[in-house]
Design a protein around this motif. Structure first.
Motif, PDB file in Angstrom:
ATOM      1  N   ALA A  61     -21.869 110.152  26.223  1.00  0.00           N
ATOM      2  CA  ALA A  61     -21.983 111.545  26.666  1.00  0.00           C
ATOM      3  C   ALA A  61     -20.713 111.982  27.379  1.00  0.00           C
ATOM      4  O   ALA A  61     -20.230 113.114  27.192  1.00  0.00           O
ATOM      5  CB  ALA A  61     -23.192 111.705  27.582  1.00  0.00           C
ATOM      6  N   LEU A  62     -20.142 111.107  28.217  1.00  0.00           N
ATOM      7  CA  LEU A  62     -18.879 111.411  28.891  1.00  0.00           C
ATOM      8  C   LEU A  62     -17.751 111.539  27.883  1.00  0.00           C
ATOM      9  O   LEU A  62     -16.904 112.444  27.980  1.00  0.00           O
ATOM     10  CB  LEU A  62     -18.564 110.314  29.911  1.00  0.00           C
ATOM     11  N   GLY A  63     -17.735 110.653  26.889  1.00  0.00           N
ATOM     12  CA  GLY A  63     -16.713 110.739  25.848  1.00  0.00           C
ATOM     13  C   GLY A  63     -16.792 112.032  25.076  1.00  0.00           C
ATOM     14  O   GLY A  63     -15.768 112.640  24.746  1.00  0.00           O
ATOM     15  N   ALA A  64     -18.011 112.481  24.801  1.00  0.00           N
ATOM     16  CA  ALA A  64     -18.187 113.741  24.080  1.00  0.00           C
ATOM     17  C   ALA A  64     -17.695 114.918  24.912  1.00  0.00           C
ATOM     18  O   ALA A  64     -17.084 115.857  24.389  1.00  0.00           O
ATOM     19  CB  ALA A  64     -19.664 113.930  23.724  1.00  0.00           C
ATOM     20  N   LEU A  65     -17.942 114.865  26.230  1.00  0.00           N
ATOM     21  CA  LEU A  65     -17.509 115.947  27.113  1.00  0.00           C
ATOM     22  C   LEU A  65     -15.984 116.028  27.164  1.00  0.00           C
ATOM     23  O   LEU A  65     -15.408 117.111  27.059  1.00  0.00           O
ATOM     24  CB  LEU A  65     -18.078 115.712  28.516  1.00  0.00           C
ATOM     25  N   LEU A  66     -15.334 114.897  27.304  1.00  0.00           N
ATOM     26  CA  LEU A  66     -13.869 114.872  27.343  1.00  0.00           C
ATOM     27  C   LEU A  66     -13.274 115.278  26.001  1.00  0.00           C
ATOM     28  O   LEU A  66     -12.225 115.922  25.943  1.00  0.00           O
ATOM     29  CB  LEU A  66     -13.380 113.472  27.724  1.00  0.00           C
ATOM     30  N   CYS A  67     -13.969 114.916  24.933  1.00  0.00           N
ATOM     31  CA  CYS A  67     -13.459 115.175  23.586  1.00  0.00           C
ATOM     32  C   CYS A  67     -13.331 116.669  23.304  1.00  0.00           C
ATOM     33  O   CYS A  67     -12.396 117.096  22.622  1.00  0.00           O
ATOM     34  CB  CYS A  67     -14.391 114.524  22.571  1.00  0.00           C
ATOM     35  N   GLY A  68     -14.262 117.468  23.835  1.00  0.00           N
ATOM     36  CA  GLY A  68     -14.222 118.902  23.582  1.00  0.00           C
ATOM     37  C   GLY A  68     -12.910 119.525  24.020  1.00  0.00           C
ATOM     38  O   GLY A  68     -12.289 120.301  23.273  1.00  0.00           O
ATOM     39  N   TYR A  69     -12.455 119.179  25.219  1.00  0.00           N
ATOM     40  CA  TYR A  69     -11.184 119.711  25.722  1.00  0.00           C
ATOM     41  C   TYR A  69     -10.010 119.184  24.901  1.00  0.00           C
ATOM     42  O   TYR A  69      -9.095 119.931  24.538  1.00  0.00           O
ATOM     43  CB  TYR A  69     -11.005 119.327  27.196  1.00  0.00           C
ATOM     44  N   GLY A 115     -18.471 108.120  21.868  1.00  0.00           N
ATOM     45  CA  GLY A 115     -18.898 109.512  22.001  1.00  0.00           C
ATOM     46  C   GLY A 115     -17.857 110.481  21.482  1.00  0.00           C
ATOM     47  O   GLY A 115     -18.180 111.464  20.800  1.00  0.00           O
ATOM     48  N   ALA A 116     -16.583 110.197  21.786  1.00  0.00           N
ATOM     49  CA  ALA A 116     -15.508 111.074  21.319  1.00  0.00           C
ATOM     50  C   ALA A 116     -15.400 111.040  19.801  1.00  0.00           C
ATOM     51  O   ALA A 116     -15.253 112.084  19.146  1.00  0.00           O
ATOM     52  CB  ALA A 116     -14.186 110.648  21.956  1.00  0.00           C
ATOM     53  N   VAL A 117     -15.484 109.849  19.221  1.00  0.00           N
ATOM     54  CA  VAL A 117     -15.407 109.706  17.764  1.00  0.00           C
ATOM     55  C   VAL A 117     -16.538 110.463  17.080  1.00  0.00           C
ATOM     56  O   VAL A 117     -16.343 111.109  16.036  1.00  0.00           O
ATOM     57  CB  VAL A 117     -15.454 108.211  17.379  1.00  0.00           C
ATOM     58  N   THR A 118     -17.738 110.410  17.664  1.00  0.00           N
ATOM     59  CA  THR A 118     -18.895 111.052  17.054  1.00  0.00           C
ATOM     60  C   THR A 118     -18.753 112.570  17.028  1.00  0.00           C
ATOM     61  O   THR A 118     -19.342 113.231  16.166  1.00  0.00           O
ATOM     62  CB  THR A 118     -20.182 110.654  17.812  1.00  0.00           C
ATOM     63  N   VAL A 119     -17.977 113.125  17.952  1.00  0.00           N
ATOM     64  CA  VAL A 119     -17.718 114.565  17.950  1.00  0.00           C
ATOM     65  C   VAL A 119     -16.596 114.920  16.989  1.00  0.00           C
ATOM     66  O   VAL A 119     -16.738 115.766  16.104  1.00  0.00           O
ATOM     67  CB  VAL A 119     -17.364 115.073  19.361  1.00  0.00           C
ATOM     68  N   VAL A 120     -15.453 114.266  17.150  1.00  0.00           N
ATOM     69  CA  VAL A 120     -14.257 114.692  16.434  1.00  0.00           C
ATOM     70  C   VAL A 120     -14.271 114.248  14.972  1.00  0.00           C
ATOM     71  O   VAL A 120     -13.706 114.943  14.104  1.00  0.00           O
ATOM     72  CB  VAL A 120     -12.982 114.161  17.148  1.00  0.00           C
ATOM     73  N   SER A 387     -23.550 119.079  21.924  1.00  0.00           N
ATOM     74  CA  SER A 387     -24.546 118.520  21.014  1.00  0.00           C
ATOM     75  C   SER A 387     -24.547 117.000  21.065  1.00  0.00           C
ATOM     76  O   SER A 387     -25.615 116.370  21.062  1.00  0.00           O
ATOM     77  CB  SER A 387     -24.298 119.013  19.581  1.00  0.00           C
ATOM     78  N   ILE A 388     -23.360 116.397  21.131  1.00  0.00           N
ATOM     79  CA  ILE A 388     -23.308 114.940  21.200  1.00  0.00           C
ATOM     80  C   ILE A 388     -23.765 114.447  22.565  1.00  0.00           C
ATOM     81  O   ILE A 388     -24.350 113.368  22.687  1.00  0.00           O
ATOM     82  CB  ILE A 388     -21.890 114.430  20.882  1.00  0.00           C
ATOM     83  N   MET A 389     -23.526 115.221  23.614  1.00  0.00           N
ATOM     84  CA  MET A 389     -24.059 114.854  24.926  1.00  0.00           C
ATOM     85  C   MET A 389     -25.586 114.825  24.890  1.00  0.00           C
ATOM     86  O   MET A 389     -26.219 113.935  25.465  1.00  0.00           O
ATOM     87  CB  MET A 389     -23.576 115.840  25.998  1.00  0.00           C
TER      88      MET A 389
END
Length: 464
Positions: A61-69, A115-120, A387-389
């Motif tokens: 969830a933290l990775g997804a949050l950072l990934c957005g920016y 989390g970041a990979v799952t978003v981007v 959404s990923i969060m």
């Protein structure tokens, strides 16, 4: 010489996700009771192991949050490179750590990268793909996740050291970093940053040197330029044409977790051990991994033929029935374990094969495809992170509650709860989820009333 047109190298990141989630299934029992001298004297109790396995989803969830920016600031490709690097670093404390805190540190880093990979990953694939094969390319991301699962399940049957397994599990992330380093940025992102020539070159690269991209690029430029004027913030998500797809994506992600997907993967070895089927647990997990791969590959061929909506409907139906049957087995086994094993010994494996077959042919890949298709570029970073969060936090709650639920209502009650969630997912898919098969990104945005999409379609038609 460029890679073949639209080859989804970003999908390699999916194998890293699969390796991270699948790791605790073979490694978990050995973390509790080490069988290799290479692992030393470090071992975890049941509570520590539950926390170690489940914290991956919360860190995601933290990775997804950072990934957005990062996606909005530096682009999809650079963000994917960074996420792969974090995942690689995260495996090191797990492989070489001397205590539980170091293992947790590595698992958290691994989760942030996951989390970041799952978003981007899905966002990048959705933006580089042409409409006719976007669904198939999007399905390759979960295909690689299942390959990551099989990778660690298979190696777990021959590598008895959980440290050695952790070191080898970094391989997918390393490959992703290498291949993405030589790939190109998303054309839509480049247009959003007013780097139009680079965007045209990138689009030509992904479509092939002989393909005429004039009409597609004109439509993309008009669409994204209009969106750039409006910006993309959390406030934009509150607009009706963004809130509707956001709610759909988040609900599909939520149902996917409430169906028991993550706790089943994290505790697959334990589930087979409790079922007492008479088949070796390592072999059973490999069977499930192969089933995941085969039916995720099936989804690649089906998603652009039968559509996303029908796959969700059929998938949730079969998952519901499979979990109901699995719950019935555990209920009967509670009455007489010996009778259930002798009479219905293959039923748990059969039920789980059907469950994972349906999950990987429908709900699992379609959730990522919808993220890539329903999100418009100006809110894709913010929207994707949220959404990923939702998925990561719900995965953590469902995973960490798996053992307490089993203690409170038994294995049969736990599986029946997951089956009831699949029934609700079926109703949601039938009533709410729209079909996106064969539609351009602009047409999908128009479906939700996006004014920029409507104007860009008119502009593209005029310029062509």
């Amino acid at each position: 010489m460029p890679w073949p047109s639209e080859l989804p190298l970003a999908s390699l990141a999916g194998a890293s996700v699969g390796a991270s989630f699948g790791y605790t299934s073979p490694a978990g029992p050995r973390l509790k009771n080490p069988i290799s001298e290479a692992d030393g004297k470090l071992q975890l109790d049941a509570i520590e192991l539950n926390i170690f396995g489940s914290c991956l989803t919360l860190a995601a969830a933290l990775g997804a949050l950072l990934c957005g920016y990062c996606m909005s600031r530096w682009g999809r490709r650079v963000t994917l490179l960074g996420a792969a690097a974090v995942s690689i670093i995260g495996w090191l404390p797990i492989a070489f750590g001397t205590g539980f805190p170091l293992l947790m540190f590595g698992r958290i880093l691994n989760g942030i990268g996951t989390g970041a990979v799952t978003v981007v990953g899905p966002a990048y694939i959705g933006e580089i793909a042409s409409p006719s094969i976007r669904g198939s390319l999007g399905a390759w991301f979960p295909v690689m996740i299942t390959i990551g699962n099989i990778f660690v399940f298979g190696l777990g049957s021959v590598i008895f050291s959980w440290r050695g397994l952790a070191a080898v599990s970094a391989t997918p992330a390393i490959l992703c970093f290498i291949f993405m380093f030589f790939n190109k940025e998303s054309p839509q992102f480049l247009v959003m940053k007013a780097r139009h020539q680079e965007a045209r070159d990138a689009l030509q690269y992904f479509r092939g040197k002989d393909h005429d991209i004039s009409e597609e690029f004109a439509s993309m430029q008009a669409f994204v330029d209009d969106l750039n004027q409006k910006g993309g913030s959390f406030r934009d998500l509150l607009l009706s044409h963004n809130m509707k797809p956001a709610a759909i994506c988040c609900t599909v992600l939520l149902f996917c977790q409430l169906s028991g997907m993550t706790p089943m993967i994290l505790n697959l070895w334990t589930v087979f051990e409790e079922a007492s089927t008479g088949i070796q647990e390592d072999f059973s997990t490999i069977i499930i991994g192969v089933v995941e791969l085969v039916f995720t590959l099936v989804s690649v061929g089906l998603v652009d033929k039968v559509g996303r909506k029908l796959l969700l409907v059929v998938s949730s139906t079969v998952m519901c029935l499979s979990l109901a049957v699995l719950g019935a087995y555990f209920y009967l086994a509670q009455q007489s374990q010996e009778w259930a094993r002798e009479t219905l010994g293959l039923l748990p494996l059969t039920a789980l094969i059907l469950y994972f077959a349906a999950l990987n042919a429908g709900f699992f890949p379609v959730q990522y495809i919808l993220i890539g298709e329903l999100m418009t570029p100006e809110v894709k970073g913010v929207f994707g992170s949220i959404s990923i969060m939702v998925s990561s936090i719900s995965a953590f709650v469902v995973s960490v509650s798996f053992e307490p639920m089993q203690n409170a209502i038994g294995s049969y009650g736990t599986n029946w709860f997951y089956a009831s969630m699949c029934l609700l997912a079926l109703l949601f898919s039938v009533i709410v989820v729209p079909e996106t098969k064969g539609r351009t990104m602009q047409e999908i945005a128009s479906h939700f009333g996006n004014p920029s999409a409507l104007s860009s379609r008119n502009t593209g038609a005029t310029q062509s």
